[in-house]
Design a protein around this motif. Structure first.
Motif, PDB file in Angstrom:
ATOM      1  N   UNK A  20       0.854  -1.182   0.000  1.00 14.97           N
ATOM      2  CA  UNK A  20       0.000   0.000   0.000  1.00 14.97           C
ATOM      3  C   UNK A  20       0.893   1.237   0.000  1.00 14.97           C
ATOM      4  N   UNK A  21       0.650   2.127  -0.926  1.00 15.08           N
ATOM      5  CA  UNK A  21       1.359   3.410  -0.969  1.00 15.08           C
ATOM      6  C   UNK A  21       0.305   4.510  -0.988  1.00 15.08           C
ATOM      7  N   UNK A  22       0.287   5.328   0.066  1.00 18.28           N
ATOM      8  CA  UNK A  22      -0.766   6.322   0.234  1.00 18.28           C
ATOM      9  C   UNK A  22      -0.120   7.682   0.463  1.00 18.28           C
ATOM     10  N   UNK A  23      -0.490   8.649  -0.331  1.00 17.33           N
ATOM     11  CA  UNK A  23       0.097   9.987  -0.262  1.00 17.33           C
ATOM     12  C   UNK A  23      -0.752  10.910   0.615  1.00 17.33           C
ATOM     13  N   UNK A  24      -0.115  11.930   1.159  1.00 20.89           N
ATOM     14  CA  UNK A  24      -0.766  13.051   1.839  1.00 20.89           C
ATOM     15  C   UNK A  24      -1.717  12.593   2.947  1.00 20.89           C
ATOM     16  N   UNK A  25      -1.241  11.700   3.791  1.00 22.18           N
ATOM     17  CA  UNK A  25      -2.054  11.226   4.910  1.00 22.18           C
ATOM     18  C   UNK A  25      -1.937  12.234   6.061  1.00 22.18           C
ATOM     19  N   UNK A  64       1.716  15.958   7.637  1.00 21.76           N
ATOM     20  CA  UNK A  64       1.164  15.249   6.496  1.00 21.76           C
ATOM     21  C   UNK A  64       2.288  14.418   5.898  1.00 21.76           C
ATOM     22  N   UNK A  65       2.015  13.152   5.602  1.00 19.17           N
ATOM     23  CA  UNK A  65       3.094  12.276   5.173  1.00 19.17           C
ATOM     24  C   UNK A  65       2.619  11.283   4.115  1.00 19.17           C
ATOM     25  N   UNK A  66       3.593  10.662   3.498  1.00 17.29           N
ATOM     26  CA  UNK A  66       3.328   9.551   2.579  1.00 17.29           C
ATOM     27  C   UNK A  66       3.761   8.270   3.274  1.00 17.29           C
ATOM     28  N   UNK A  67       2.927   7.231   3.202  1.00 19.21           N
ATOM     29  CA  UNK A  67       3.284   5.982   3.852  1.00 19.21           C
ATOM     30  C   UNK A  67       3.241   4.822   2.862  1.00 19.21           C
ATOM     31  N   UNK A  68       4.091   3.837   3.152  1.00 19.32           N
ATOM     32  CA  UNK A  68       4.129   2.593   2.394  1.00 19.32           C
ATOM     33  C   UNK A  68       4.039   1.446   3.389  1.00 19.32           C
ATOM     34  N   UNK A  69       3.045   0.588   3.223  1.00 19.43           N
ATOM     35  CA  UNK A  69       2.916  -0.623   4.022  1.00 19.43           C
ATOM     36  C   UNK A  69       3.355  -1.798   3.171  1.00 19.43           C
ATOM     37  N   UNK A  70       4.460  -2.441   3.563  1.00 15.69           N
ATOM     38  CA  UNK A  70       5.070  -3.497   2.760  1.00 15.69           C
ATOM     39  C   UNK A  70       4.885  -4.846   3.443  1.00 15.69           C
TER      40      UNK A  70
END
Length: 285
Positions: A20-25, A64-70
């Motif tokens: 999952x790659x989600x921007x501007x959380x 505000x951040x971008x996250x990646x759930x691997x």
């Protein structure tokens, strides 16, 4: 949502089978994240943070951040718990233990928890899983206090315990988050906050934000949480987030986070029961 949702999303479980790659959380309230399987990567303005299985991550509010759930390469799972700090709990903690924060070390945002911290989080998870009434809620707050003290004892957690400011931005965020689907207008909000619309506009301008921008952010943040942790249909998610049309919700969601709700939902590939034994998730040692 998972079985640990007993107290208004105080503790949420996040699971995925694909990246999952989600921007501007937006991070409105400080969070403690415990990664149980896989890896979480956070991109912020100051750099990259990598939190692997068995490690914990502290996310202060107001960013505000971008996250990646691997997911893990072997099991194919990403699994994490996210604990959101309750405002009233924070206030009561400061009244009891605020003096302990004066010399507390800032710590590092990614760390390996001590045995005491793991035990305290496990106890809190177990309490939240079965919470059903005021006594259980009091026990949950007591368990949360124990977790915060355990973190402070190992030189961590100070950033989680900062009291939020009370500017116009924070007031509206709290109000919108309580009921994002409500038909909020500047007039209704001003009346709720016991001020004129002109005063509300001035305070929002001083906080460098707009009414519509904050409302949209709140609704999409609520929708993001439902998509990542719930099982509702996307129509129900849209309605609960203040959108009458799933297509409009999907378009706004994609503009904000960089992918559609259905694409994000597809990464989860949820089994019928994530915790088939009926037990709360186990914090690994």
């Amino acid at each position: 949502m998972s079985p640990t949702s007993a107290l208004a999303a105080t503790l949420a479980t996040y699971h995925s089978r694909r990246q999952q790659r989600i921007a501007r959380v937006p991070i409105w309230q400080s969070q403690l994240i415990a990664v149980l399987e896989g890896c979480k990567i956070i991109h912020t303005r100051s750099g990259e943070l990598v939190c692997r299985a068995g490690e914990w991550l502290l996310l202060p509010a107001g960013q505000e951040l971008e996250l990646v759930n691997q997911p893990d390469a072997d099991s194919g799972n990403y699994l994490a718990l996210a604990l959101t700090q309750d405002r009233q709990w924070l206030q009561r903690f400061h009244a009891l233990y605020g003096h302990l924060l004066l010399d507390a070390a800032p710590g590092h945002p990614v760390f390996t928890p001590s045995a005491s911290s793991r035990q305290a989080l496990q106890q809190l998870v177990n309490t939240l899983e079965r919470a059903d009434g005021p006594i259980d809620q009091a026990l949950a707050e007591h368990g949360w206090q124990g977790l915060m003290l355990a973190l402070l004892q190992q030189g961590q957690g100070r950033s989680l315990l900062l009291l939020p400011t009370e500017d116009a931005r924070q007031q509206l965020q709290a109000l919108f988050a309580f009921d994002p689907a409500h038909d909020w207008t500047p007039a209704k909000v001003a009346q709720h906050l016991s001020m004129s619309e002109a005063t509300l506009r001035r305070r929002l301008a001083a906080a460098s934000c707009t009414f519509s921008g904050l409302l949209t952010e709140a609704r999409l943040a609520h929708g993001l949480g439902l998509v990542m942790t719930g099982r509702q249909s996307l129509l129900d998610v849209a309605l609960a987030s203040g959108y009458q049309s799933p297509s409009r919700f999907a378009a706004a969601f994609r503009r904000r986070f960089g992918l559609t709700p259905s694409a994000l939902r597809a990464t989860r590939e949820l089994p019928e029961d994530l915790f088939s034994t009926g037990d709360a998730p186990v914090i690994p040692g």
